[in-house]
Enzyme design. Structure first.
Site, PDB file in Angstrom:
ATOM      1  N   SER A 150       0.795  -1.235   0.000  1.00  0.00           N
ATOM      2  CA  SER A 150       0.000   0.000   0.000  1.00  0.00           C
ATOM      3  C   SER A 150       0.826   1.283   0.000  1.00  0.00           C
ATOM      4  CB  SER A 150      -0.970   0.024   1.179  1.00  0.00           C
ATOM      5  OG  SER A 150      -0.291   0.231   2.389  1.00  0.00           O
ATOM      6  N   LYS A 203       0.387   4.737   6.666  1.00  0.00           N
ATOM      7  CA  LYS A 203      -0.124   5.536   5.540  1.00  0.00           C
ATOM      8  C   LYS A 203       0.476   6.938   5.619  1.00  0.00           C
ATOM      9  CE  LYS A 203      -3.004   2.176   4.610  1.00  0.00           C
ATOM     10  NZ  LYS A 203      -2.660   1.190   3.643  1.00  0.00           N
TER      11      LYS A 203
END
Length: 193
Positions: free
Chosen positions: A44, A85
């Site tokens: 990711s 993230k």
């Protein structure tokens, strides 16, 4: 004489035990309150971070400071594990993406860490599907106070605020900024990287 030797040996052992206990105690305190290791799981954050990269998380960064746009953060996700993230929007900001361009409060914001991916896109491909904050979980007009909006750098393969909603700041573990393993990838990570 023999008793003195015996006492000296006993004192030596006590000194070693004290030193070890102190070392373990300090290591525990550092691990608990200052820094912690994390292993990146999945793609990711590619290409900035690779699957199985090992990093140090600075837990102190948000105790003494505030999160900033493009910080790479580790946070407790709604699932069992922590996520890693990038912060895209801060409290009070509206976020939208249109035609692979990020807009904060209606103004275009450059994402230099995505330049290479954007250059490699074919004309029919999309890096980030269009969205506005209102279309996402929570149906917010702006990121609420005490929250941040996060996205993975690999926009087509990331579970982030587009699915899980905004992230409460109290769920932030800290800022991830140093890759220490594998050796050929050792580096500090800058905000624009």
């Amino acid at each position: 004489m023999a008793r003195d030797k015996e006492n000296k040996k006993k004192n030596e052992w006590l000194d070693w035990i004290k030193a070890l206990l102190l070392a373990f105690g300090l290591a525990f305190l550092v691990r608990m309150f200052l820094f912690a290791p994390i292993i990146v799981e999945g793609p990711s954050m590619f290409p900035t971070l690779h699957d199985r990269d090992q990093m140090i998380v600075n837990k102190l960064s948000y105790t003494i400071g505030e999160p900033e746009r493009f910080d790479i953060v580790v946070f407790h996700a709604p699932t069992q594990k922590d996520f890693i993230k990038r912060i895209i929007a801060l409290p009070g900001e509206h976020v939208a993406v249109e035609d692979n361009t990020l807009y904060i409060n209606g103004e275009e914001v450059e994402e230099p860490f995505l330049n290479e991916q954007k250059e490699n896109l074919q004309s029919y491909q999309t890096l980030t599907n269009d969205f506005t904050l209102e279309q996402l979980p929570g149906n917010y007009d702006v990121v609420p106070e005490g929250h941040v909006f996060v996205l993975g750098d690999n926009r087509s393969n990331s579970t982030d605020s587009r699915m899980i909603g905004v992230v409460p700041m109290e769920e932030l573990v800290g800022e991830a900024s140093f890759v220490y393993w594998p050796f050929d990838r050792i580096h500090l990570i800058g905000k624009g990287e």
